[in-house]
Structures are given as C-alpha cells and as structure tokens.
Design an enzyme around this catalytic site. Structure first.
Site, PDB file in Angstrom:
ATOM      1  N   ARG A   1       0.808  -1.229   0.000  1.00  0.00           N
ATOM      2  CA  ARG A   1       0.000   0.000   0.000  1.00  0.00           C
ATOM      3  C   ARG A   1       0.839   1.275   0.000  1.00  0.00           C
ATOM      4  NH1 ARG A   1      -2.696  -4.197   1.978  1.00  0.00           N
ATOM      5  NH2 ARG A   1      -0.599  -4.639   2.683  1.00  0.00           N
ATOM      6  N   THR A   2       1.772   1.388   0.938  1.00  0.00           N
ATOM      7  CA  THR A   2       2.477   2.665   1.137  1.00  0.00           C
ATOM      8  C   THR A   2       3.322   3.022  -0.075  1.00  0.00           C
ATOM      9  OG1 THR A   2       2.567   2.050   3.466  1.00  0.00           O
ATOM     10  CG2 THR A   2       3.883   3.948   2.790  1.00  0.00           C
TER      11      THR A   2
ATOM     12  N   LYS B   1      25.241  -5.481  -1.380  1.00  0.00           N
ATOM     13  CA  LYS B   1      26.699  -5.635  -1.519  1.00  0.00           C
ATOM     14  C   LYS B   1      27.429  -4.997  -0.346  1.00  0.00           C
ATOM     15  CE  LYS B   1      26.044  -5.055  -6.484  1.00  0.00           C
ATOM     16  NZ  LYS B   1      26.107  -4.010  -7.518  1.00  0.00           N
TER      17      LYS B   1
ATOM     18  N   ARG C   1      11.265   3.824   3.852  1.00  0.00           N
ATOM     19  CA  ARG C   1      10.826   2.849   4.881  1.00  0.00           C
ATOM     20  C   ARG C   1      12.054   2.059   5.296  1.00  0.00           C
ATOM     21  NH1 ARG C   1       5.653  -1.090   4.590  1.00  0.00           N
ATOM     22  NH2 ARG C   1       4.728   0.892   5.205  1.00  0.00           N
TER      23      ARG C   1
ATOM     24  N   HIS D   1       4.609   5.723  11.683  1.00  0.00           N
ATOM     25  CA  HIS D   1       4.150   5.550  10.298  1.00  0.00           C
ATOM     26  C   HIS D   1       3.179   6.712  10.063  1.00  0.00           C
ATOM     27  CE1 HIS D   1       2.985   3.913   6.571  1.00  0.00           C
ATOM     28  NE2 HIS D   1       2.687   2.673   6.911  1.00  0.00           N
TER      29      HIS D   1
HETATM   30  N1   CP Z   1      -0.301  -0.135   5.902  1.00  0.00           N
HETATM   31  C1   CP Z   1       0.886  -0.375   5.327  1.00  0.00           C
HETATM   32  O1   CP Z   1       1.900   0.227   5.672  1.00  0.00           O
HETATM   33  O2   CP Z   1       0.861  -1.341   4.355  1.00  0.00           O
HETATM   34  P1   CP Z   1       2.136  -1.765   3.496  1.00  0.00           P
HETATM   35  O3   CP Z   1       3.095  -2.441   4.428  1.00  0.00           O
HETATM   36  O4   CP Z   1       1.606  -2.689   2.427  1.00  0.00           O
HETATM   37  O5   CP Z   1       2.741  -0.517   2.930  1.00  0.00           O
END
Ligand code: CP
Length: 310
Positions: A58-59, A86, A108, A136
């Site tokens: 999603r993100t 590497k 992330r 998040h």
């Molecule tokens: N909600 C969320 O962060 O989903 P993803 O890990 O798929 O990005």
C-alpha cells in the site's frame, strides 16, 4: 495555508493545525483521483525517490501514484535489488541517491529513527514511510482522514486499537494523531504485546478486548508483527484469535455505526474474521483509497509550491 515543515518524520512533530492543513489539502486533491485524466501539473519537474528497505504494497504504491498524479518523476528503489545487498551503508546509499538531485526521498526502514538520521545529513526532503516500531505518519493521517470522512469529526470519538501494540508503528503515530485531534484512545492486546507505560502517551489500556470496544465509534485492528518479535509472544494464533480477534459477535459491543479499520495487510481469521473484514462496517479499502490523496497532500505541502493549477 501555512505549512513550515521540510520533512515528514512523525506525527509527534506536527501540530493540530498542521494535521488539519494536511487533511484539508488531501480533501482538495481527492477528486483528482476519480477524474478520467488523473493528473495535475503541480509537481512537474520534481523528482521523488521511494527508498524501501522493507516490503510494502500500500504505502509504496500509493506514494508512487501520488507523485505521478502530481506530475513528479518517481523512482522506486527496493533494498533487495540495490547495492545495499553488496554491503553499502544507509548513509552512503542515501548520499549517492542525493547526488542525482531528488527533491524528496520517501523511506521505509526497519530501524527506528533511520529517516531522522537521513534528514539530518541530506539537503532534500525526507518522508518517513514507516521506521521500525517507531512511527508511520502517513498511515495515521490517512486513518484520520477516513474517520473524518465517515464520522464528520474526530474530536470526542472513542477509538479502540486492538492487537500487537508493542511492535506497531501505526499505533504510535495514531496515538499522537488521535490525541492531538481530541479523540479518546483505548488499547487492548495480550499482556506480552502491551509496552509498560504506554498509558502515558494518552490511552487507556484494557486487558479485556470487549471492554475496549464497548461503545467504540471506531475499532482499529492490528496485525501481529511477527517480523519484529524475537520470539513468539502468544501460545497460538487460534488462542489469539479467540481473545483478540474481531468477529460478528464482539463487534456488536461497539456502536452500531462503528467503523472497522485495519492498516493492512490483514491476516484473515486471526485479528479479523472474514465476515467482519468484508462486512458493512469495514472501511479498509476506503483507507487505501484515501492514502493516495493524503500522500499527494504531503508531497505537495513539503514541496512548498503553489497549488493553483490543480
Ligand atoms: N499499511 C501499510 O503500511 O501497508 P504496506 O506495508 O503494504 O505498505
């Protein structure tokens, strides 16, 4: 509109006014996503790099779509397909990427604080797309947007968040966000998944999930973050589902118009029964849809460009 932030590192750094600005801006962008031609020139000439050291559906996709719909050039880098494999360090990787002059890096990482580390060392903007068990922020903002869309307000709502509280960055960002917006936050989960002192962040903790969801306006269910646990913290998934899973029976304790939310990915039959996950009270795909508009708002606001052409 005044938005003074170069980076989006966490909800903790945002004021209530900042949050309202983001939600209102997202509202103005939402309609673009349903047009036949889903593109405006707002960020034309800007370059956004999505640098993901952990998996995401999603993100990452919605940050990419958000950038593209604003006409930015977007590039995705997954750690597993990069020179990180590497032995290149995070800082070297980021400095090499910055040498190509991106305007924004969306990152992330499994380490809490990794986006803050980069923000202190790079000249471009940094957006935290999830750092370890820390924050998040874009998830909490899309959660707020979805609650406001369906309930008309956030203030005074009772929001129950159930599951693996200790390892959830979604919880921490939502705790900051919901408290700033005046909601009442209730938490519940197995004792091994509730960090000591979490009440100090502005929540009431219930050992019994049924007490947490009693009369709730919103029930937010969480996935068990197996990847962040050193050892299993529950006897079995079946037992977990029995005491901390949401089903059609215990959902009746919440208000009849309560929203069922989940940041995804869902583990059906564990934290949510399929009947509830697909039931009339779920707004899970509405959260995903709103994620694009919220991320468009974030990219736009930190770019500091005019939004007259949207
Ligand atoms: N909600 C969320 O962060 O989903 P993803 O890990 O798929 O990005």
């Amino acid at each position: 509109m005044a938005f003074a932030h170069k980076h989006i590192l966490g909800i903790n750094e945002l004021s209530r006014e900042d949050i309202i600005t983001i939600l209102d801006t997202a509202e103005s962008f939402k309609e673009i996503n349903t047009r036949e031609i889903k593109k405006v020139p707002t960020l034309r000439g800007k370059t956004i790099i999505n640098l993901f050291f952990e998996s995401s559906t999603r993100t990452r996709t919605s940050f990419e779509i958000a950038g593209k719909r604003l006409s930015a050039d977007t590039v995705n880098i997954s750690a597993s397909a990069s020179s990180v494999t590497k032995g290149e360090t995070l800082e070297d990787t980021a400095r090499n990427i910055e040498a190509m002059h991106p305007d924004i890096i969306v990152m992330r990482h499994s380490a809490s604080g990794a986006p803050h580390y980069l923000a202190q060392r790079l000249n471009c903007s940094v957006v935290n797309a999830g750092d370890g068990a820390h924050e998040h922020p874009s998830q909490a903002l899309l959660d707020l947007f979805t609650i406001r869309q369906h309930k008309g307000r956030i203030e005074d709502l009772k929001v129950a968040i159930i599951g693996d509280i200790t390892h959830s960055r979604v919880v921490r960002s939502n705790l900051y966000a919901l408290n700033k917006m005046g909601a009442e936050v209730r938490l519940s989960g197995p004792g091994t998944m509730i960090p000591p002192g979490i009440e100090k962040m502005g929540a009431t903790v219930y050992a019994d999930m049924n007490e947490a969801i009693d009369g709730a306006d919103v029930v937010m269910m969480l996935r068990i973050q197996m990847e962040r646990q050193g050892k299993s913290l529950i006897p079995s998934l079946r037992e977990y589902a029995r005491f901390y899973g949401l089903n059609t029976v215990n959902l009746k304790l919440a208000r009849p118009d309560a929203l069922v939310m989940h940041p995804g990915p869902i583990n059906r039959g564990v934290e949510l029964s399929s009947y509830v996950a697909d039931g009339p009270q779920n707004v899970i795909l509405s959260q995903v849809e709103n994620g694009v508009a919220v991320r468009m708002a974030l990219l736009y606001l930190i770019s500091g460009v005019e939004h007259s052409e949207a």
